[in-house]
Each structure stands twice: as structure tokens, then as C-alpha cells.
Scaffold this active site. Sequence first.
Site, PDB file in Angstrom:
ATOM      1  N   HIS A 136       0.838  -1.208   0.000  1.00 60.85           N
ATOM      2  CA  HIS A 136       0.000   0.000   0.000  1.00 60.85           C
ATOM      3  C   HIS A 136       0.872   1.258   0.000  1.00 60.85           C
ATOM      4  CE1 HIS A 136      -3.556   2.456   1.174  1.00 60.85           C
ATOM      5  NE2 HIS A 136      -2.639   3.174   1.818  1.00 60.85           N
ATOM      6  N   GLU A 137       1.812   1.344   0.934  1.00 59.96           N
ATOM      7  CA  GLU A 137       2.649   2.550   1.031  1.00 59.96           C
ATOM      8  C   GLU A 137       3.534   2.718  -0.197  1.00 59.96           C
ATOM      9  OE1 GLU A 137       1.893   4.822   3.002  1.00 59.96           O
ATOM     10  OE2 GLU A 137       0.643   3.634   4.349  1.00 59.96           O
ATOM     11  N   HIS A 140       1.657   4.228  -3.046  1.00 58.74           N
ATOM     12  CA  HIS A 140       1.589   5.694  -2.982  1.00 58.74           C
ATOM     13  C   HIS A 140       2.838   6.335  -3.577  1.00 58.74           C
ATOM     14  CE1 HIS A 140      -2.131   6.075  -0.870  1.00 58.74           C
ATOM     15  NE2 HIS A 140      -1.690   5.565   0.279  1.00 58.74           N
ATOM     16  N   HIS A 146      -5.782   6.491  -2.799  1.00 63.23           N
ATOM     17  CA  HIS A 146      -6.632   5.521  -2.123  1.00 63.23           C
ATOM     18  C   HIS A 146      -7.753   5.062  -3.045  1.00 63.23           C
ATOM     19  CE1 HIS A 146      -5.023   7.148   1.863  1.00 63.23           C
ATOM     20  NE2 HIS A 146      -4.519   5.952   1.665  1.00 63.23           N
ATOM     21  N   CYS A 147      -8.262   3.873  -2.768  1.00 65.41           N
ATOM     22  CA  CYS A 147      -9.265   3.240  -3.625  1.00 65.41           C
ATOM     23  C   CYS A 147     -10.602   3.155  -2.902  1.00 65.41           C
ATOM     24  CB  CYS A 147      -8.793   1.831  -3.987  1.00 65.41           C
ATOM     25  SG  CYS A 147      -9.796   1.029  -5.256  1.00 65.41           S
ATOM     26  N   CYS A 152      -9.198  -3.777  -2.622  1.00 67.32           N
ATOM     27  CA  CYS A 152      -7.968  -3.320  -3.259  1.00 67.32           C
ATOM     28  C   CYS A 152      -6.943  -2.970  -2.177  1.00 67.32           C
ATOM     29  CB  CYS A 152      -8.247  -2.080  -4.117  1.00 67.32           C
ATOM     30  SG  CYS A 152      -6.768  -1.360  -4.894  1.00 67.32           S
ATOM     31  N   CYS A 171      -6.784  -3.507  -7.373  1.00 67.14           N
ATOM     32  CA  CYS A 171      -7.971  -3.582  -8.226  1.00 67.14           C
ATOM     33  C   CYS A 171      -7.517  -3.367  -9.675  1.00 67.14           C
ATOM     34  CB  CYS A 171      -8.999  -2.527  -7.798  1.00 67.14           C
ATOM     35  SG  CYS A 171      -8.477  -0.826  -8.171  1.00 67.14           S
TER      36      CYS A 171
END
Length: 186
Positions: A136-137, A140, A146-147, A152, A171
Site C-alpha cells: 500500500h505505502e 503511494h 486511495h481506492c 484493493c 484492483c
Amino acid sequence: MLGMPTALVIAVAPVGDTRRHVVDAVAGAIRKPFGRDVVLAPRMPIPDSAYHPRRRQFLSTALLDGLARLRRPGWERLLGVADVDLFVPDLNFVFGEADPRRGVAVLSVIRLRSGLHEGEDRDRVFERRAAIEAIHELGHTYGLGHCRDPHCVMWFSNTLAETDRKGTAFCPAHAAALRAALRSRR
């Protein structure tokens, strides 16, 4: 050799007293989703200025500043892995924070050990959570936001239940955006 492409590398640095096996698990988890070699960076001490005594937490932005100073030209991205509780001013805590402009991110694993149930393989669940939040990080840092899809990996997790639900996959829209971002850096 002139004309040879350089390897695209993501570096992973232990921050503070983070154990090596935790950093190794995170490093192993990010190779495939980003299609990059992963190297271990030197350990970064936690800056004294990061600690907020009233909150008894560490300001994640201060760790990003330290990581930006540690980053080397051969590293496309640098991910710090910390075992301390992180915050940003408007939130109670964060699992991590990223700075796409400087190509650095930090992940905290301290809260990822919570809420484990009897009979679960605690190490497996912890390592999966660390992988999810690391991906996730790093997402970015490649410009992904963000989703709205709660499955996702780019969904913003407020709780461990949300982290556990979303998993490590992007996703279709974020997968396409990441492929485009990775291609543009070749």
C-alpha cells in the site's frame, strides 16, 4: 557499460530496533507486485525529533525526512520498516505514510500484531499484514491514491479488519495505473 540499462531497485531499511526477520519478510513480499529487485539498506536510527511525548508516538513525517536523507541514487524507492507506533497530526495512528515526490515510505508493524486469534498462525498473519501495508505505502510512492474498492490493497485501512479484508492485490484500475507508472521509470 555504456548503454546498459540499470537495475531498478527498491531498498528496504530497518528503522530503529526493527528486527531483521521482519524486514526480510517485507522485502520478500514486495518483489513480485512491483517487479523490482529489492535490497537491504542500512539501519536508520529514529530521530529524537520524531517522538511526541504527550502522545507516546512517533511522527511518521519525521521518519520520512530521515529516509529521504538515507536514500541513494541507485534506489528507485526506499521503504523504512519501523516497530514503533506512528501518527500524523490529524489521525490517532497510521500504519504508514508515503512521500511520492521523494520516493520514500515508512511502514509501522507494531499494530499489525494485534487482534490475532487463538489457533491462527500468528507469524503468517503478521507477515501478510506487513506485506499488505508495505505494498500500500509503496503504491503511494508510484502515485497511486486511495481506492473505493475495499478489497484493493490501496483501500485506506482504519482497522486491522480492513487490512485483513483487502489483501495484497490491486484492483484492475490501480493495477493498470501501477503498470503505467512502472513502465515510465524503465
